[in-house]
Design a protein around this motif. Structure first.
Motif, mmCIF file in Angstrom:
data_model
loop_
_atom_site.group_PDB
_atom_site.id
_atom_site.type_symbol
_atom_site.label_atom_id
_atom_site.label_comp_id
_atom_site.label_asym_id
_atom_site.label_seq_id
_atom_site.Cartn_x
_atom_site.Cartn_y
_atom_site.Cartn_z
ATOM 1 N N GLU A 21 -34.267 -97.859 -12.718
ATOM 2 C CA GLU A 21 -33.886 -99.098 -12.328
ATOM 3 C C GLU A 21 -34.437 -99.366 -10.884
ATOM 4 O O GLU A 21 -35.165 -100.243 -10.472
ATOM 5 C CB GLU A 21 -32.401 -99.385 -12.118
ATOM 6 N N GLU A 22 -34.316 -98.384 -9.887
ATOM 7 C CA GLU A 22 -34.996 -98.166 -8.624
ATOM 8 C C GLU A 22 -36.371 -98.338 -8.611
ATOM 9 O O GLU A 22 -36.800 -98.991 -7.770
ATOM 10 C CB GLU A 22 -34.250 -97.239 -7.824
ATOM 11 N N GLU A 36 -30.261 -95.200 -13.519
ATOM 12 C CA GLU A 36 -30.243 -95.774 -12.127
ATOM 13 C C GLU A 36 -31.722 -95.597 -11.316
ATOM 14 O O GLU A 36 -32.187 -96.314 -10.505
ATOM 15 C CB GLU A 36 -29.102 -94.970 -11.101
ATOM 16 N N THR A 37 -32.189 -94.441 -11.397
ATOM 17 C CA THR A 37 -33.476 -93.997 -11.005
ATOM 18 C C THR A 37 -34.564 -95.073 -11.488
ATOM 19 O O THR A 37 -35.356 -95.499 -10.885
ATOM 20 C CB THR A 37 -33.772 -92.552 -11.020
ATOM 21 N N THR A 93 -34.565 -94.617 -2.358
ATOM 22 C CA THR A 93 -34.704 -93.988 -3.749
ATOM 23 C C THR A 93 -34.817 -92.331 -3.380
ATOM 24 O O THR A 93 -34.098 -91.814 -3.827
ATOM 25 C CB THR A 93 -35.674 -94.311 -4.644
ATOM 26 N N SER A 128 -26.356 -91.877 -16.650
ATOM 27 C CA SER A 128 -26.522 -92.982 -15.675
ATOM 28 C C SER A 128 -27.233 -92.903 -14.210
ATOM 29 O O SER A 128 -28.045 -93.814 -13.698
ATOM 30 C CB SER A 128 -25.089 -93.290 -15.428
#
Lengths: 477, 312
Positions: free
Chosen positions: B136-137, B133-134, B110, B129
Motif C-alpha cells: 500500500e505504501e 501495508e508495504t 516507508t 498485513s
C-alpha cells in the motif's frame, strides 16, 4: 511549564534570563508563552519537531570505525532570541572580518605583503597544510576567494567572540532553515507576534551571489553544486542547497573537461557549467593537481579555473585563512588591510609552535582547551577541565611531539539557553554560526545555525559529538 | 528508484500470497510457492538448502519463517524487500531536488518503518498485513508521484525504469512457473490460480475464460493482454512508448538500437506468441533482451561517448 528547576550561574551568560532570574526584556514574550503552555503540550511539540526532521530525512552522517551512520539532526524546539541591536553588531563585525580575510587571501597568493611587512610570520603560512602553492598568481573573479563563510561565534559574559572562521566548505545552513520551518509552525502565534527576521531566503541570496561571480559573458550562467556524494556527512544540505539555488547536483563523475571548459553530462548531451559551488575539499578537487587518488573531483578542473572559464566557490586555497593558527592573526589582518579595529573579538589563542605558548599550554592543560590545527568537527580536541589526568598526560606527549599542530584557548564559559530536556527546561551551552555571502556585496540573513551541547555540562556543540540544533530568532527593530 | 520499488512491491505481493498459504494450504502448495519465488529471483534458498520437501507442518512453518526473513529483511540479500526500499530511498535522496517533497517523505517514511521492524515482530501478529501495508505504501508513493511530478524527462525515465523491471519480473515468474510445471510433470490448478493472483488477474481471467483454470489460457492472458496492467505485453508496449517520448539520447546509435529492440519485443508478443511452439524459449529471449535493452539505454543516455555528444 515552569522554570523552577532551571539553573542559573553568574559565571555563565544566560540567553534568556538575567542573573536574578527575571527574563531578559526581548525574551519576555517567549517566556510568558512558555509559562502558559502545559508541559505535555511542549513535549508533544518537541516530538512533532523531531518527527518532522525524521520524516523529511534531515540528517547528517557520522563516520564510525566500520561504517557511516546516517543520523537525524537533534533539534530543540525552544528558540533562542537575539535583539536587532545584537544582530547589527554581529553583522558589521563579520562583514568587516570577511573583507579582511578575502584581502588576506588575495595578498598571500600574490605579493604576500602581509608577510613581507612582518605582520604574519612566513612559517605560519608555509607550515599551513591548506596553503596551495598552485593558487599563486591565479586570478580569482572579483578577488573574492570566500563567497560563502560560516563563522562560529560564542557569547560569554564579555560579549560575542569569534571562535572559528569556516572558509572552505562551511555547512549547517540547511539546518538553520529546517530548524526555522519546524519551530515556527509549532509556535505560530508567538512567531507572528515577535516579528522575526527571515532566514528562508538564504537560497535566493546564495543564487544571486553565485551568479554575480559568473563569467560576465554568460547571460544565463549554469550553476552546479559539486558534492562528494550520498555518503557525505552534509549530503542533505547539498540536496537542499542545489534545489534552492536551481543548480544541478553533481558528483565528480558527472563533470568533464573538454576544450578548456567544464561540462556536465545530461541525458540530452553535454552542458557547459559556469559556476561550481563546490562542497568538496581542495584535496579532492582535481586529481591532476591535488590528490591523484581522488575520485571525487574532475581531472583538469584547475586548468579551466586558471584560464578563467569556470568559477569555483569557494576558491581553492581558502583553508589557509581558517587555519586555527592563522586565526590568531585575523585581528592583525583587519588592522593591516582595513585600518580599523576589529569589531568582534577573537578568543585568546596560544600558538603552540611558539615555545613560550607551548610552555604556557603544558603548564595549564587543566584549564585550557587544546585543538589540533588541522581538525574540525570537535575531533582531536582536549577540553582540559573535563579530561582525566591520564588523558591530559597523553595529550601532552602529543603536544611535545608536534607543537606546531596545536593551539590552545581558555575554556570559555559559552552562554546557555533553555532547552527541552526530558520534559523540562534545562540550561545548555550554545554557540551560533551565521552565514555570510560575498558577491558584489556582502549579504547575511538575520539568523544562524545555533548549535547546542545537549549533554549536561558539555561544552562541545558539534553534531558529531552529541550536539544538536536550535532556531535563532533575530527580532526586527 | 522505481525499479527497486517495483521489485519490492512485487516481492511483497508474492510473500503476501505465500504467507496466506501457510494458514491452510497443503504442504505441496507451500513448497511450490517458495520454490517459485526463489526461482523467479534467480536465487537459491539459504545455504543452498532451504525448505525441506514434504516435511511436517512444524518444519515447514519454521522454514517459511527463515525464508520470509531472508526475502524481507536480510541485509546480505540484495533483493530483500528491506534492501530494495533502502536502495530506492538512496536513489531518491540523490534526485531529491527533482522529485516532490511529498514523494520523498512517502518513501522515507516507508524506509523508517521497515528499519524498525524485523521478522519476529511481523510474524508475531499477521505477516500478511505487514506485506499488504508495504504494498500500500509503495502504491501510495506511485500515486503521489503521479499526482505531483512534472511530466518531463525525469518522469519518463522513472516510468521507463518501472516498466523495465515489471517486464523482467513478469518474464521471470512465468519462466519459474513453467519450469516447475515441466519438472513436476504438471502443476496443480491452484498453482496457476495463485499465479493469476500474483498478477491481480483472477477476475480478468474468469471474465475472459471461465472459473476453470487452464495453464495455456493463463499464460496467454498474463503475457498478451494489453488491458491487464501487469501483463508482459503491456509492460513492453509501455517501454517502447516511454522510449519514443524521451527521444534519441546523446548516443544516437544506442538509442536507435534500444528503440528498435523494444519494438521487436512488442512484435514478438503481439504477432508471434500464439504461434510459437516453445513458449518458454520465447520468455527466455524476452528476459535476455530486456537485459540487453537496459544496457543500450544506459549507453544511449548515461554512459555515452563524449566525442559524439551534442553540446547544449
Amino acid at each position: 511549564m515552569d522554570f523552577d528547576t532551571y539553573e542559573l550561574d553568574d559565571a555563565v551568560y544566560d540567553e534568556m534570563f538575567l542573573s536574578d532570574g527575571t527574563p531578559r526584556e526581548h525574551c519576555r514574550s517567549l517566556y510568558e508563552a512558555l509559562l502558559r503552555l502545559p508541559v505535555e503540550e511542549l513535549n508533544r511539540m518537541q516530538e512533532r519537531v523531531t518527527n518532522s526532521f525524521s520524516n523529511e530525512g534531515i540528517t547528517f552522517t557520522v563516520y564510525g570505525d566500520d561504517e557511516a551512520n546516517e543520523r537525524i539532526m537533534p533539534i530543540d524546539c525552544l528558540p533562542r532570541i537575539l535583539t536587532a541591536a545584537e544582530w547589527r553588531q554581529i553583522d558589521v563585525g563579520l562583514t568587516q572580518r570577511l573583507e579582511a580575510l578575502n584581502r588576506f587571501l588575495k595578498d598571500i597568493y600574490s605579493e604576500a605583503r602581509i608577510v613581507e611587512d612582518g605582520v604574519i610570520p612566513v612559517d605560519m603560512i608555509r607550515g599551513c597544510p591548506h596553503y596551495r602553492l598552485e593558487m599563486r598568481g591565479v586570478p580569482v573573479p572579483h578577488g573574492i576567494y570566500v563567497a560563502v563563510c560560516g563563522t562560529d561565534l560564542v557569547r560569554t559574559n564579555e560579549g560575542f567572540k569569534v571562535l572559528e572562521d569556516n572558509l572552505r566548505v562551511p555547512s549547517g545552513v540547511s539546518y538553520m532553515v529546517a530548524n526555522r520551518k519546524a519551530v515556527k509552525t509549532n509556535l505560530r502565534r508567538l512567531y507572528r507576534s515577535c516579528r522575526v527576521g527571515d532566514v528562508e531566503n538564504y537560497g535566493g541570496l546564495l543564487r544571486k551571489t553565485l551568479r554575480e561571480l559568473a563569467p560576465s559573458d554568460r547571460e544565463e550562467p549554469c550553476l552546479a553544486l559539486l558534492t562528494p556524494g550520498v555518503y557525505n556527512s552534509a549530503f542533505y544540505e547539498h540536496i537542499y542547497l542545489a534545489h534552492e539555488i536551481g543548480a544541478a547536483l553533481v558528483e565528480g563523475r558527472d563533470l568533464l573537461v573538454n576544450d578548456g571548459f567544464v561540462y556536465m553530462r545530461t541525458t540530452s548531451g553535454l552542458k557547459r557549467v559556469d559556476v561550481i559551488y563546490r562542497r568538496v575539499d581542495d584535496d579532492f578537487l582535481d586529481p591532476l593537481v591535488f590528490r591523484p587518488d581522488s575520485l571525487l573531483g574532475v581531472p583538469g578542473l584547475m586548468s579551466v579555473y586558471k584560464a578563467g572559464n569556470i568559477v569555483l566557490a569557494n576558491a581553492p586555497g581558502t583553508g589557509v585563512a581558517d587555519d586555527k593558527s592563522v586565526y590568531a592573526y585575523v585581528p592583525d589582518m583587519i588592522r593591516y588591510y582595513l585600518g580599523e579595529e576589529p569589531l568582534l573579538a577573537n578568543v585568546e589563542t596560544h600558538i603552540c609552535r611558539r615555545p613560550e605558548d607551548l610552555e604556557y599550554t603544558l603548564d595549564n592543560l587543566d584549564r585550557l582547551v587544546v585543538k589540533r590545527v588541522g581538525e574540525s568537527g570537535g575531533y582531536g580536541m582536549l577540553v582540559g577541565p573535563h579530561a582525566t589526568p591520564e588523558e591530559r598526560e597523553d595529550y601532552a606527549k602529543e603536544l611535545r611531539k608536534n607543537p606546531a599542530d596545536f593551539i590552545s584557548q581558555p575554556t570559555l564559559q559559552l552562554s546557555r539557553a533553555p532547552c527541552m530536556i526530558d520534559g523540562q527546561a534545562a540550561a545548555r551551552h550554545v554557540d551560533l554560526r551565521p552565514f555570510l555571502l560575498r558577491g558584489h556585496k556582502t549579504r547575511i540573513v538575520p539568523g544562524a545555525f545555533c548549535r547546542v551541547a545537549l549533554r549536561e555540562g558539555s561544552l562541545v556543540v558539534n553534531s558529531s559529538q552529541g550536539g544538536g540544533g536550535k532556531d535563532i530568532w533575530v527580532l526586527e527593530d | 528508484m522505481t525499479r527497486y520499488l517495483e521489485r519490492a512491491g512485487h516481492l511483497c505481493h508474492l510473500l503476501q500470497l505465500q504467507v496466506e498459504t501457510l494458514v491452510d494450504r497443503p504442504l505441496r502448495e507451500i513448497h511450490f510457492g517458495w520454490d517459485r519465488v526463489y526461482k523467479s529471483m534467480n536465487q537459491t534458498p539459504l545455504s543452498g538448502g532451504g525448505i525441506e520437501k514434504f516435511a511436517s507442518d512444524d518444519y515447514t512453518l519454521a522454514d517459511s519463517y527463515t525464508l520470509a526473513d531472508h526475502l524481507t529483511f536480510e541485509r546480505l540479500n540484495p533483493d530483500s524487500v528491506r534492501n530494495c526500499v533502502a536502495y530506492a530511498r538512496e536513489n531518491a535522496r540523490q534526485v531529491r531536488n527533482h522529485i516532490a517533497a511529498e514523494m520523498w517523505i512517502s518513501l522515507n517514511t516507508t524506509y523508517l518503518r521497515l528499519e524498525k521492524l524485523d521478522i519476529q515482530k511481523i510474524w508475531k501478529v499477521a505477516p500478511e498485513s505487514f506485506y499488504a501495508e508495504t504494498i500500500e505504501e509503495i502504491s501510495a508513493f506511485a500515486g503521489v508521484a503521479e499526482a505531483t511530478m512534472y511530466r518531463d524527462e525525469g518522469w519518463r525515465f522513472m516510468q521507463l525504469g518501472r516498466y523495465m523491471e515489471r517486464a523482467q519480473l513478469s518474464a521471470a515468474i512465468l519462466l519459474a512457473q513453467m519450469e516447475m510445471d515441466r519438472r513436476q510433470d504438471g502443476s496443480f490448478d491452484t498453482d496457476w490460480a495463485n499465479l493469476l493472483h500474483v498478477y491481480h488477474a483472477f477476475d480478468a481471467y474468469v471474465y475472459a475464460f471461465s472459473v476453470v483454470v487452464q495453464p495455456d489460457q493463463v499464460l496467454d492472458l498474463l503475457v498478451t493482454d494489453l488491458s491487464l496492467p501487469r501483463s508482459l505485453y503491456r509492460s513492453l508496449e509501455s517501454i517502447a512508448s516511454e522510449l519514443s517520448a524521451i527521444g534519441p539520447g546523446p548516443d544516437s546509435r544506442s538509442s536507435a538500437d534500444a528503440a528498435a529492440l523494444a519494438s521487436r519485443l512488442c512484435q514478438l508478443i503481439r504477432r508471434d506468441w500464439r504461434e510459437k511452439e516453445d513458449r518458454e524459449a520465447t520468455l527466455v529471449q524476452v528476459n535476455a533482451d530486456c537485459r540487453k535493452l537496459h544496457n543500450l539505454i544506459y549507453e544511449a543516455y548515461i554512459d555515452y561517448p563524449i566525442e559524439e555528444s551534442p553540446i547544449n
